[in-house]
Design a protein around this motif. Sequence first.
Motif, mmCIF file in Angstrom:
data_model
loop_
_atom_site.group_PDB
_atom_site.id
_atom_site.type_symbol
_atom_site.label_atom_id
_atom_site.label_comp_id
_atom_site.label_asym_id
_atom_site.label_seq_id
_atom_site.Cartn_x
_atom_site.Cartn_y
_atom_site.Cartn_z
ATOM 1 N N UNK A 223 -55.902 18.674 6.381
ATOM 2 C CA UNK A 223 -56.586 17.354 6.255
ATOM 3 C C UNK A 223 -55.656 16.294 7.072
ATOM 4 N N UNK A 224 -56.448 15.305 7.433
ATOM 5 C CA UNK A 224 -55.748 14.099 8.015
ATOM 6 C C UNK A 224 -55.759 13.093 6.865
ATOM 7 N N UNK A 225 -54.873 12.057 6.935
ATOM 8 C CA UNK A 225 -53.754 11.933 7.756
ATOM 9 C C UNK A 225 -52.660 13.003 7.659
ATOM 10 N N UNK A 226 -52.322 13.666 8.626
ATOM 11 C CA UNK A 226 -51.067 14.700 8.490
ATOM 12 C C UNK A 226 -49.853 14.184 8.056
ATOM 13 N N UNK A 227 -49.127 14.777 7.291
ATOM 14 C CA UNK A 227 -47.735 14.580 6.817
ATOM 15 C C UNK A 227 -46.679 15.607 7.044
ATOM 16 N N UNK A 228 -45.292 15.089 7.430
ATOM 17 C CA UNK A 228 -44.426 15.919 7.715
ATOM 18 C C UNK A 228 -44.387 17.268 6.643
ATOM 19 N N UNK A 229 -44.698 17.166 5.404
ATOM 20 C CA UNK A 229 -44.388 18.252 4.343
ATOM 21 C C UNK A 229 -45.341 19.588 4.520
ATOM 22 N N UNK A 230 -46.618 18.981 5.397
ATOM 23 C CA UNK A 230 -47.479 19.994 5.777
ATOM 24 C C UNK A 230 -46.996 21.233 6.494
ATOM 25 N N UNK A 231 -45.934 21.092 7.175
ATOM 26 C CA UNK A 231 -45.285 22.073 7.782
ATOM 27 C C UNK A 231 -44.841 23.481 6.909
ATOM 28 N N UNK A 232 -44.679 22.980 5.724
ATOM 29 C CA UNK A 232 -44.190 24.093 4.773
ATOM 30 C C UNK A 232 -45.452 24.609 3.978
ATOM 31 N N UNK A 233 -46.743 24.118 4.000
ATOM 32 C CA UNK A 233 -47.756 24.555 3.513
ATOM 33 C C UNK A 233 -48.182 26.132 3.925
ATOM 34 N N UNK A 234 -48.681 26.872 2.903
ATOM 35 C CA UNK A 234 -49.082 28.244 3.240
ATOM 36 C C UNK A 234 -49.951 28.331 4.682
ATOM 37 N N UNK A 235 -51.132 27.441 4.622
ATOM 38 C CA UNK A 235 -51.798 27.237 5.679
ATOM 39 C C UNK A 235 -51.363 27.222 7.069
ATOM 40 N N UNK A 236 -50.459 26.235 6.893
ATOM 41 C CA UNK A 236 -49.598 25.922 8.287
ATOM 42 C C UNK A 236 -49.004 27.193 8.758
ATOM 43 N N UNK A 237 -48.360 27.939 7.651
ATOM 44 C CA UNK A 237 -47.825 29.120 8.046
ATOM 45 C C UNK A 237 -48.647 30.145 8.644
ATOM 46 N N UNK A 238 -50.021 30.195 8.183
ATOM 47 C CA UNK A 238 -50.828 31.274 8.774
ATOM 48 C C UNK A 238 -51.185 31.023 10.113
ATOM 49 N N UNK A 239 -51.281 29.725 10.350
ATOM 50 C CA UNK A 239 -51.735 28.925 11.707
ATOM 51 C C UNK A 239 -50.689 29.609 12.761
ATOM 52 N N UNK A 240 -49.065 29.323 12.147
ATOM 53 C CA UNK A 240 -48.034 29.724 12.964
ATOM 54 C C UNK A 240 -48.019 31.232 13.357
ATOM 55 N N UNK A 241 -48.098 32.063 12.188
ATOM 56 C CA UNK A 241 -48.462 33.508 12.570
ATOM 57 C C UNK A 241 -49.408 33.671 13.591
ATOM 58 N N UNK A 242 -50.529 33.187 13.406
ATOM 59 C CA UNK A 242 -51.829 33.454 14.358
ATOM 60 C C UNK A 242 -51.263 32.983 15.898
ATOM 61 N N UNK A 243 -50.480 31.776 15.825
ATOM 62 C CA UNK A 243 -50.516 31.226 17.238
ATOM 63 C C UNK A 243 -49.447 32.503 17.787
ATOM 64 N N UNK A 244 -48.263 32.906 17.109
ATOM 65 C CA UNK A 244 -47.061 33.440 17.489
ATOM 66 C C UNK A 244 -47.847 34.944 18.085
ATOM 67 N N UNK A 245 -48.665 35.386 17.245
ATOM 68 C CA UNK A 245 -49.462 36.689 17.713
ATOM 69 C C UNK A 245 -50.149 36.636 19.080
ATOM 70 N N UNK A 246 -50.625 35.443 19.322
ATOM 71 C CA UNK A 246 -51.526 35.042 20.493
ATOM 72 C C UNK A 246 -50.681 35.074 21.482
ATOM 73 N N UNK A 247 -49.493 34.430 21.380
ATOM 74 C CA UNK A 247 -48.545 34.180 22.580
ATOM 75 C C UNK A 247 -47.673 35.308 22.727
ATOM 76 N N UNK A 248 -48.034 36.504 21.910
ATOM 77 C CA UNK A 248 -47.128 37.668 21.973
ATOM 78 C C UNK A 248 -45.517 37.572 22.010
ATOM 79 N N UNK A 249 -45.573 36.862 21.085
ATOM 80 C CA UNK A 249 -43.927 36.752 20.802
ATOM 81 C C UNK A 249 -43.717 37.154 19.263
#
Lengths: 249, 282
Positions: A223-249
């Motif tokens: 959701x917006x507005x984004x807040x710094x705490x969101x980086x700890x959300x589960x959803x944020x973590x899932x996005x992070x995993x997906x992106x890391x995979x796509x980047x191949x690292x």
Amino acid sequence: MIEVSHISKSFRVDGMTIVQAIHDVSLTVDQGAFITLIGPSGCGKSTLLNLICGLMEPDTGTIVLEGDPSAKRLGRVGYMLQRDLLLPWRTLLGNLLLGPEVSGQPLERARAQARELLPLFGLDGFEDAYPSALSVGMRQRAALLRTVLCQQELILLDEPFGALDALTRRTMRSWLLEVWSRLNHTIIFVTHDIDEAIYLADEVHVMSPRPGTIVQTTRIELPRPRREEMVNDRLFGEYRTTLLQALGV
Amino acid sequence: MLESHLDKSLEQRIRARRTMARVLPPLVLVLTLLVIWQLGVRVGNVDKWLLPAPSDIASAGWDARSLLWPHVLQTATETLLGFALALAVGFGLGMLIDASPLINNALYPLLVASQTVPTVAIAPLLVIWLGYGLLPKVLVVALVCFFPIVVSTADGLRATDGELVNLLSTMGASRQAILFKVRLPDALPSLFSGVRIAVTYSVVGAILGEWVGASAGLGIFMLRATNSFRTDWVFVSILITALLSLALFASVSLLERRLLGWYYRAAHQEKWEEVDTKGKTS
Ligand SMILES: Nc1ncnc2c1ncn2[C@@H]1O[C@H](COP(=O)(O)OP(=O)(O)OP(=O)(O)O)[C@@H](O)[C@H]1O
Ligand SMILES: [Mg+2]
């Protein structure tokens, strides 16, 4: 707002070898969207921005700005390059007025608008300072304000926070979102930083190593507005995993 | 309070001390040499036509001041006109060279070749073609001065940051706007170093032009003094030549400081140094 279809671009290096920088890239950005572009170094991110703003033409494919395929793009897209490129012989205000000067906007109005926006960009009281007297963060914000004052709806930002330390980057990204929500631009933002890419975006596009092509597009449903705490959300973590995979690292 | 300023009088004293530190050493050196010269000539009883003492030169110069003045004026006029011409032509050629690779390829070898022809060979030709007036001297000065200006203009323009040009292009700037708003200001420091070199040659150029044939000017004065063994006058004219060159160089440097304040500000970051505790204010 802008529609990039199947563009490719190659460069000739030393008159001999041909290097394909980007290959078959397609990208559609709606009005008012904030999209981020992430990819390894040298994958053609800057090249893609150079093509979009009209500094170069693609070898194949088309770029359509505001529904008009024949339109000239130079002078119609705001572009903040990787370096701040402030002119050392002009004061801050002089630098900010560069765009209005070359595009022939009425200077009085531009000056008034620049002064009005100085506080939002944390530059209040520095209008007569020379760039050499500003901190790196201030110079970056000044470069962004200069881009904003060019009065284009579409703005391209090439790693604007690349030169900043990690702490300043964190404050700058929240600040950038505030600027965006107030001024209603359409933004294409290039970065190396995964968290930054997710935090800012409506949509993250991942590019492969050279020849760069878009290998994955992820809609960010935080959701917006984004807040710094969101980086700890589960959803944020899932996005992070997906992106890391796509980047191949 | 973390930041505190030194009080005004102390700041002035520190500044004065810094100026002294810059001016004093060369001054002392020159004075010492003059004293040695003076003593050497007096003690060794050297003939005046061979090597006059500094005091002899000074008094000879003072006595001849009304005689000298028109010559100085003449040389100064030639120098300034020639230098102005060199500036205009050199700057114009530099811009042309930058404007097109074709012109660059055609012109550059020619310009370099022109510098290998000794000016002493060209000066008499100019007199043959143009007579004994002001013009040939002005041309000699311009010939001596224009080359560093061409090169520094062209080099300065060539060195423009390509990304800066790109930035201006994305703003919709014309070639002309890019030239005037970015490339020329960016080339100024380089241009000025060329101008500084040129201006130091300029007075010597005028003197050279006068030697070949003239009725007035420091070069002629020098020549006549040599022919009549007035060695003191030779030295007087050398001294004036040097002073003229220095004055021109100083004017250019001053103008540079004024115009390129940004350049020096960007190059020299704040200078941090230890505070000597005796100078500290409460
Ligand atoms: N003008 C050019 N001429 C020749 N080659 C170029 C040019 N611009 C880019 N390239 C090449 O294209 C490739 C992509 O470069 P680009 O600068 O777009 O990458 P990037 O993703 O922005 O990298 P970075 O993250 O380091 O900024 C590189 O191999 C580069 O050498
Ligand atoms: Mg890049």
